[in-house]
Design a protein around this motif. Sequence first.
Motif, PDB file in Angstrom:
ATOM      1  N   ASN A 171       0.861  -1.169   0.000  1.00 23.07           N
ATOM      2  CA  ASN A 171       0.000   0.000   0.000  1.00 23.07           C
ATOM      3  C   ASN A 171       0.902   1.225   0.000  1.00 23.07           C
ATOM      4  O   ASN A 171       1.853   1.306   0.801  1.00 23.07           O
ATOM      5  N   ILE A 172       0.623   2.173  -0.900  1.00 22.28           N
ATOM      6  CA  ILE A 172       1.504   3.330  -1.057  1.00 22.28           C
ATOM      7  C   ILE A 172       0.688   4.613  -0.930  1.00 22.28           C
ATOM      8  O   ILE A 172      -0.263   4.833  -1.696  1.00 22.28           O
ATOM      9  N   LEU A 173       1.052   5.433   0.033  1.00 22.10           N
ATOM     10  CA  LEU A 173       0.463   6.756   0.199  1.00 22.10           C
ATOM     11  C   LEU A 173       1.462   7.782  -0.319  1.00 22.10           C
ATOM     12  O   LEU A 173       2.664   7.688  -0.030  1.00 22.10           O
ATOM     13  N   GLY A 174       0.967   8.769  -1.062  1.00 18.40           N
ATOM     14  CA  GLY A 174       1.877   9.738  -1.645  1.00 18.40           C
ATOM     15  C   GLY A 174       1.358  11.162  -1.582  1.00 18.40           C
ATOM     16  O   GLY A 174       0.148  11.401  -1.470  1.00 18.40           O
ATOM     17  N   LEU A 175       2.282  12.090  -1.652  1.00 16.76           N
ATOM     18  CA  LEU A 175       1.978  13.513  -1.784  1.00 16.76           C
ATOM     19  C   LEU A 175       2.756  14.019  -2.985  1.00 16.76           C
ATOM     20  O   LEU A 175       3.988  13.890  -3.039  1.00 16.76           O
ATOM     21  N   THR A 176       2.046  14.590  -3.957  1.00 14.31           N
ATOM     22  CA  THR A 176       2.659  15.074  -5.193  1.00 14.31           C
ATOM     23  C   THR A 176       2.346  16.553  -5.369  1.00 14.31           C
ATOM     24  O   THR A 176       1.210  16.984  -5.143  1.00 14.31           O
ATOM     25  N   HIS A 177       3.359  17.308  -5.789  1.00 14.03           N
ATOM     26  CA  HIS A 177       3.152  18.732  -6.063  1.00 14.03           C
ATOM     27  C   HIS A 177       3.879  19.098  -7.347  1.00 14.03           C
ATOM     28  O   HIS A 177       5.064  18.773  -7.527  1.00 14.03           O
ATOM     29  N   ALA A 178       3.171  19.761  -8.245  1.00 16.60           N
ATOM     30  CA  ALA A 178       3.767  20.313  -9.463  1.00 16.60           C
ATOM     31  C   ALA A 178       3.358  21.774  -9.556  1.00 16.60           C
ATOM     32  O   ALA A 178       2.229  22.137  -9.215  1.00 16.60           O
ATOM     33  N   SER A 179       4.277  22.621 -10.001  1.00 16.03           N
ATOM     34  CA  SER A 179       3.962  24.043 -10.102  1.00 16.03           C
ATOM     35  C   SER A 179       4.850  24.695 -11.146  1.00 16.03           C
ATOM     36  O   SER A 179       5.927  24.187 -11.491  1.00 16.03           O
ATOM     37  N   GLY A 180       4.378  25.837 -11.640  1.00 11.41           N
ATOM     38  CA  GLY A 180       5.162  26.639 -12.562  1.00 11.41           C
ATOM     39  C   GLY A 180       5.434  27.997 -11.950  1.00 11.41           C
ATOM     40  O   GLY A 180       4.614  28.541 -11.212  1.00 11.41           O
ATOM     41  N   TYR A 181       6.612  28.548 -12.209  1.00  8.11           N
ATOM     42  CA  TYR A 181       6.968  29.868 -11.703  1.00  8.11           C
ATOM     43  C   TYR A 181       7.584  30.666 -12.854  1.00  8.11           C
ATOM     44  O   TYR A 181       7.600  30.204 -14.007  1.00  8.11           O
ATOM     45  N   LYS A 182       8.069  31.836 -12.575  1.00 11.56           N
ATOM     46  CA  LYS A 182       8.503  32.770 -13.607  1.00 11.56           C
ATOM     47  C   LYS A 182       9.508  32.178 -14.582  1.00 11.56           C
ATOM     48  O   LYS A 182       9.465  32.460 -15.784  1.00 11.56           O
ATOM     49  N   TYR A 183      10.419  31.317 -14.087  1.00 11.79           N
ATOM     50  CA  TYR A 183      11.498  30.830 -14.928  1.00 11.79           C
ATOM     51  C   TYR A 183      11.423  29.335 -15.239  1.00 11.79           C
ATOM     52  O   TYR A 183      12.343  28.805 -15.871  1.00 11.79           O
ATOM     53  N   GLY A 184      10.380  28.642 -14.784  1.00 11.85           N
ATOM     54  CA  GLY A 184      10.340  27.214 -15.074  1.00 11.85           C
ATOM     55  C   GLY A 184       9.283  26.477 -14.274  1.00 11.85           C
ATOM     56  O   GLY A 184       8.203  27.015 -14.007  1.00 11.85           O
ATOM     57  N   SER A 185       9.599  25.268 -13.867  1.00 11.02           N
ATOM     58  CA  SER A 185       8.618  24.427 -13.192  1.00 11.02           C
ATOM     59  C   SER A 185       9.277  23.567 -12.125  1.00 11.02           C
ATOM     60  O   SER A 185      10.486  23.314 -12.153  1.00 11.02           O
ATOM     61  N   ASN A 186       8.458  23.133 -11.169  1.00 10.76           N
ATOM     62  CA  ASN A 186       8.881  22.258 -10.077  1.00 10.76           C
ATOM     63  C   ASN A 186       8.064  20.981 -10.083  1.00 10.76           C
ATOM     64  O   ASN A 186       6.882  20.989 -10.453  1.00 10.76           O
ATOM     65  N   PHE A 187       8.683  19.900  -9.626  1.00  6.85           N
ATOM     66  CA  PHE A 187       7.953  18.664  -9.350  1.00  6.85           C
ATOM     67  C   PHE A 187       8.517  18.065  -8.076  1.00  6.85           C
ATOM     68  O   PHE A 187       9.738  17.947  -7.918  1.00  6.85           O
ATOM     69  N   PHE A 188       7.612  17.690  -7.162  1.00  3.11           N
ATOM     70  CA  PHE A 188       8.020  17.031  -5.922  1.00  3.11           C
ATOM     71  C   PHE A 188       7.062  15.902  -5.629  1.00  3.11           C
ATOM     72  O   PHE A 188       5.841  16.050  -5.765  1.00  3.11           O
ATOM     73  N   ASN A 189       7.598  14.743  -5.232  1.00  2.81           N
ATOM     74  CA  ASN A 189       6.758  13.620  -4.829  1.00  2.81           C
ATOM     75  C   ASN A 189       7.428  12.887  -3.672  1.00  2.81           C
ATOM     76  O   ASN A 189       8.642  12.645  -3.686  1.00  2.81           O
ATOM     77  N   VAL A 190       6.638  12.550  -2.668  1.00  3.45           N
ATOM     78  CA  VAL A 190       7.138  11.711  -1.580  1.00  3.45           C
ATOM     79  C   VAL A 190       6.126  10.595  -1.345  1.00  3.45           C
ATOM     80  O   VAL A 190       4.916  10.836  -1.281  1.00  3.45           O
TER      81      VAL A 190
END
Length: 278
Positions: free
Chosen positions: A47-66
């Motif tokens: 069983n896998i629980l996760g938190l994912t976040h993706a976002s864009g900002y002025k100069y690019g983008s972020n991705f985070f997952n745990v």
Amino acid sequence: MNKKFAWLALTAAAAGAQAADWSDTALTYRQGSAFAEPFNTKDISKNILGLTHASGYKYGSNFFNVDLLMSDSKDPASAGSSTGAQEVYAVYRNTVDLSKVTGNAYKFGIVRGVGVTGGFDFNSKADAGYNSKKRMLVVGPTLMLDVPGFLNISLLELFESNSPYSTYSHSGVGRYTYKSHPMIGLSWGIPFQVASVPLSFEGYANFIAAKGKNEFGADTAAETNIDMQVMYDLSGTKTFKVGLQYQHWKNKFGNNASGPAGSGAFAKTPMVRAEYHF
């Protein structure tokens, strides 16, 4: 690990801390009963629980997952234990879009943009055999393709180390740094419809070169890790999605599936998946 690349990772994280132009955060759950681990011949339920976040900002983008990965007793927490292992695995990527930084267009053919990606992987697992403590920095160029949704292709150099400990032999290895090695990585999220049903095809594919000798002196093998899912927008507002996921991971963590690591180094895992976006 090389201080220059530690600095690059910190720079990427600082860039990602800027105010977001857009963002998407999700709580995820997935479950499967055919997970595999090297040197273990049994099918493992997780069983896998996760938190994912993706976002864009002025100069690019972020991705985070745990992810918090919780195994059944076929992947025991310690020698002789009836409790399953638990693992935390975190991934962060920051992509700087060169068009946004320089004001110049970098478009050709199907490519809509060019970027530079940096980030890290981190894991900690409590299990009977290996007790992984992976640390990895990544950096390299990214091509952003002009498709519905997104499809990015990166060529990344990986700088990885580990410091495992075996509860069977009660012996450990000090932090060991593998040979730096390249990876071709694809990530995508492409919307489509079937008979007006809103669906999306999402996932990633990593093709990773061998990383030299492992901490025990054995040769490592090249890895193929493809993780993909088809998701249905149950809410109609992209708030709640459900779907089916499949992972194909050959030579998991660089362990040769044709060698002593055996069939456990080749995961072929179907899963069910649910996501709540906010």
